[in-house]
Design a protein around this motif. Sequence first.
Motif, PDB file in Angstrom:
ATOM      1  N   TYR A  81       0.821  -1.207   0.000  1.00  0.00           N
ATOM      2  CA  TYR A  81       0.000   0.000   0.000  1.00  0.00           C
ATOM      3  C   TYR A  81       0.854   1.257   0.000  1.00  0.00           C
ATOM      4  O   TYR A  81       0.477   2.253  -0.596  1.00  0.00           O
ATOM      5  CB  TYR A  81      -0.943   0.005   1.205  1.00  0.00           C
ATOM      6  N   ASN A 125      -5.332   2.042  -7.191  1.00  0.00           N
ATOM      7  CA  ASN A 125      -6.220   0.916  -6.941  1.00  0.00           C
ATOM      8  C   ASN A 125      -5.816  -0.363  -7.652  1.00  0.00           C
ATOM      9  O   ASN A 125      -6.474  -1.390  -7.504  1.00  0.00           O
ATOM     10  CB  ASN A 125      -7.653   1.280  -7.341  1.00  0.00           C
ATOM     11  N   LYS A 126      -4.736  -0.316  -8.423  1.00  0.00           N
ATOM     12  CA  LYS A 126      -4.282  -1.505  -9.151  1.00  0.00           C
ATOM     13  C   LYS A 126      -3.656  -2.495  -8.178  1.00  0.00           C
ATOM     14  O   LYS A 126      -2.818  -2.156  -7.373  1.00  0.00           O
ATOM     15  CB  LYS A 126      -3.258  -1.114 -10.211  1.00  0.00           C
ATOM     16  N   ARG A 127      -4.081  -3.707  -8.266  1.00  0.00           N
ATOM     17  CA  ARG A 127      -3.507  -4.745  -7.412  1.00  0.00           C
ATOM     18  C   ARG A 127      -2.261  -5.307  -8.082  1.00  0.00           C
ATOM     19  O   ARG A 127      -2.247  -5.583  -9.267  1.00  0.00           O
ATOM     20  CB  ARG A 127      -4.500  -5.858  -7.183  1.00  0.00           C
ATOM     21  N   ALA A 147      -5.756   7.557  -9.837  1.00  0.00           N
ATOM     22  CA  ALA A 147      -6.711   6.691  -9.143  1.00  0.00           C
ATOM     23  C   ALA A 147      -6.569   5.242  -9.605  1.00  0.00           C
ATOM     24  O   ALA A 147      -6.635   4.314  -8.794  1.00  0.00           O
ATOM     25  CB  ALA A 147      -8.135   7.182  -9.379  1.00  0.00           C
ATOM     26  N   ARG A 181       1.888   2.061  -3.545  1.00  0.00           N
ATOM     27  CA  ARG A 181       0.782   2.652  -4.310  1.00  0.00           C
ATOM     28  C   ARG A 181       0.511   4.082  -3.867  1.00  0.00           C
ATOM     29  O   ARG A 181       0.235   4.948  -4.696  1.00  0.00           O
ATOM     30  CB  ARG A 181      -0.490   1.829  -4.102  1.00  0.00           C
ATOM     31  N   ARG A 182       0.579   4.306  -2.555  1.00  0.00           N
ATOM     32  CA  ARG A 182       0.326   5.647  -2.029  1.00  0.00           C
ATOM     33  C   ARG A 182       1.385   6.629  -2.519  1.00  0.00           C
ATOM     34  O   ARG A 182       1.060   7.755  -2.901  1.00  0.00           O
ATOM     35  CB  ARG A 182       0.316   5.598  -0.496  1.00  0.00           C
ATOM     36  N   TYR A 242       0.647   7.440  -6.130  1.00  0.00           N
ATOM     37  CA  TYR A 242      -0.531   8.301  -6.223  1.00  0.00           C
ATOM     38  C   TYR A 242      -0.169   9.746  -5.886  1.00  0.00           C
ATOM     39  O   TYR A 242      -0.508  10.670  -6.622  1.00  0.00           O
ATOM     40  CB  TYR A 242      -1.632   7.795  -5.290  1.00  0.00           C
TER      41      TYR A 242
END
Length: 86
Positions: free
Chosen positions: A2, A54-56, A50, A5-6, A9
């Motif tokens: 996470y 949210n991509k796994r 976004a 990803r953060r 972003y």
Amino acid sequence: MYARRRRRYFALMGLCIGLFVLAWGVVRLWSVPVAVGMCVVAMVIPPVAAMVANKRGPDDRWWDDPSGDPQSDEWWDELDGRKRRR
């Protein structure tokens, strides 16, 4: 997973804000069409950010997370033929 990803972003959103500020604070003094073009590019970045957030990833194992119901988790573990680590 996470945190990565953060970071992506916030990097993309920082780039978006930077483009807007740079376009209308500096670039418009020399070329308004270029400033408008920069804003158009900046408008595309938030939806992309976004999607990136949210991509796994391949290491994300969301389907293995316990549901919180011990009986259900035990039942699914029995069906999967494995024992859950507590």
